[in-house]
Design an enzyme around this catalytic site. Structure first.
Site: not given
Ligand code: ARG
Length: 457
Positions: A22, A108, A153, A281, A283, A288, A315, A320, A323
């Site tokens: 990630s 986590n 309306t 034009k 625009n 938009e 978890y 993940q 994000k």
């Molecule tokens: N990169 C992970 C996330 O964004 C972090 C947590 C990882 N935890 C695990 N048990 N693999 O969620």
């Protein structure tokens, strides 16, 4: 080095690693990750879980790492995620003592903490951006409080109002968006750190202390919930969607107002683009895009909800996936608010066109019915009589303003000379002097209320 290499004899498959990592997107949380680690480590030292001097060494190194990332001296790469990157860098700088940082903590609860810190910053920034936008719209509304225009309306001319009144409608929406974000902040600003991987920790940690160091209002009350809760993320995304919806609606109005058929709005050169083939034009691309980007943020919310749906405690790696939609929504909302505020400050309106349009479509018919009702005719009957007058106008190519008193009197003996005044759009506007109305005096009151509320958010 992997954070979990002990139990493994083979490296992660190359594509699986790419899939699992990630870092490419969570790297943007490095400040939050380091701040969380410094607070955690300070707490470990204070509680005697690690030695005070060890805590100091780790904290000092973390601060240096932060400075080096900020200044571009080190590049964030070569790790699974931002948490492992920071920890690996720490260990490479201070050696074994760095390996103590992760005592009584899991990625986590760490990642949940980082996201909350990140979102808290976004919320603070966006609350301010919304407030700036509201006050820009309020200033425009004040300037345009005597510009008459039709209120619609069903997209058909309904009653006369003013551009000031119209703009203040949107100012109220954005004010609510700021309030909503502020309220969401309460649930974001709770510390999950100390939940550990899922069932908390055996170390005698002081979570309240860590919370205080990081500016959290409190700590999560159940560790399973602490690591698996993303309600706050869904809530933030719905706040973002709501604000984007408002942006989308006002920009839809601005798009068609800028077209020749309406001609209400004069597009500023700095906020419009031309065509590669049609030389004439100009625009409304920015408007938009503001309309279109709403769809994107709705998608972010849907993605997040869908990831969370049916996830068992606690978890799961699915999380993940929280994000990218969060970051995307946050970036999109901030940028949209900035560009739209600049647009509002630059935009101008064609007052003559708006004023002329105000009386069209028999928009003062309600005034005529109200006139009769004020003279004692039950409103339902007054509505019926006025309907007949409108039909007469349509059939004879007349308007409510061009009818003579004599013609009015044919429909009801209650009409007097003053009916000609009553059906003028400006009078229709001035007489709507009730809370929420469009009379100039009432607009002043609405502006005052709005500006006062801005002060207390
Ligand atoms: N990169 C992970 C996330 O964004 C972090 C947590 C990882 N935890 C695990 N048990 N693999 O969620």
């Amino acid at each position: 080095m992997k954070l979990w290499s002990g139990r493994f004899t083979a490296d992660l498959n190359e594509i699986a690693e790419l899939f699992n990592d990630s870092l490419p997107f969570d790297r943007r949380m490095y400040r939050q990750d380091i701040a969380g680690s410094i607070a955690h480590c300070t707490m470990l030292g204070k509680c005697g879980i690690i030695a005070q001097d060890e805590a100091e060494t780790i904290c000092a190194a973390l601060k240096n790492i932060l400075g080096d990332i900020d200044s571009g001296k080190i590049d964030i790469s070569g790790a699974e995620d931002i948490h492992s990157f920071v920890e690996n860098t720490l260990v490479s700088r201070v050696g074994d003592v760095g390996k103590k940082l992760h005592t009584a903590r899991s990625r986590n609860d760490q990642v949940a903490t980082d996201i909350r810190l990140y979102l808290r910053d976004c919320i603070d920034e966006q609350t301010d951006l919304l407030k700036t936008l509201v006050s820009a719209i309020a200033d425009k509304a004040e300037k345009e409080k005597s510009t008459a225009m039709p209120a619609y309306t069903h997209m058909q001319k309904a009653q006369p109002t003013t551009l000031g009144h119209y703009l203040l409608a949107y100012a109220n929406m954005f004010l609510r968006d700021a309030e909503r974000l502020k309220d969401c902040r309460k649930r974001v600003n709770v510390l999950p750190l100390g939940s550990g991987a899922c069932a908390s920790t055996t170390f005698p940690i002081d979570r309240e202390y860590t919370a205080k160091l990081l500016g959290f209002d409190g700590v999560t009350q159940n560790s399973l919930d602490g690591v698996s809760d993303r309600d706050f993320a869904v809530e933030y995304l719905s706040c973002a969607v709501q604000a984007m919806l408002h942006l989308s609606r006002i920009n839809e109005e601005f798009v068609y107002w800028s077209g020749e058929e309406f001609g209400f709005l004069v597009l500023p050169d700095e906020f419009s683009t031309g065509s590669s083939i049609m030389p004439q034009k100009k625009n409304p691309d920015v408007n938009e895009l503001l309309r279109g980007k709403c769809g994107r943020v709705v998608g972010d919310l849907m993605g997040m909800i869908t990831v969370m749906k049916g996830l068992p405690l606690a978890y799961n790696k699915d999380m993940q996936e929280d994000k990218e939609p969060l970051f995307d929504a946050a970036t999109t909302l901030s940028l949209s608010l900035k560009v739209f505020t600049a647009f509002i400050n630059a935009v101008d309106f064609n007052r003559e066109k708006m004023n002329n349009a105000a009386a069209g479509g028999y928009s003062c018919a309600t005034e005529c019915a109200d006139y009769l009702a004020a003279k004692g005719l039950p409103f339902r009957a007054a509505h019926e009589v006025t309907g007949k007058i409108v039909l007469y106008c349509i059939q004879n190519g007349k308007t409510l303003q061009s009818l003579t008193v004599k013609e009015y009197k044919k429909f009801s003996p209650l009409f007097d000379d003053d009916i000609l005044q009553a059906v003028l759009p400006q009078n229709a506007i001035n007489r709507r002097n009730v809370i929420g109305g469009c009379a100039s005096e009432e607009i002043d009151r609405q502006l005052k209320t709005l500006r006062n509320e801005l002060k207390i958010i």
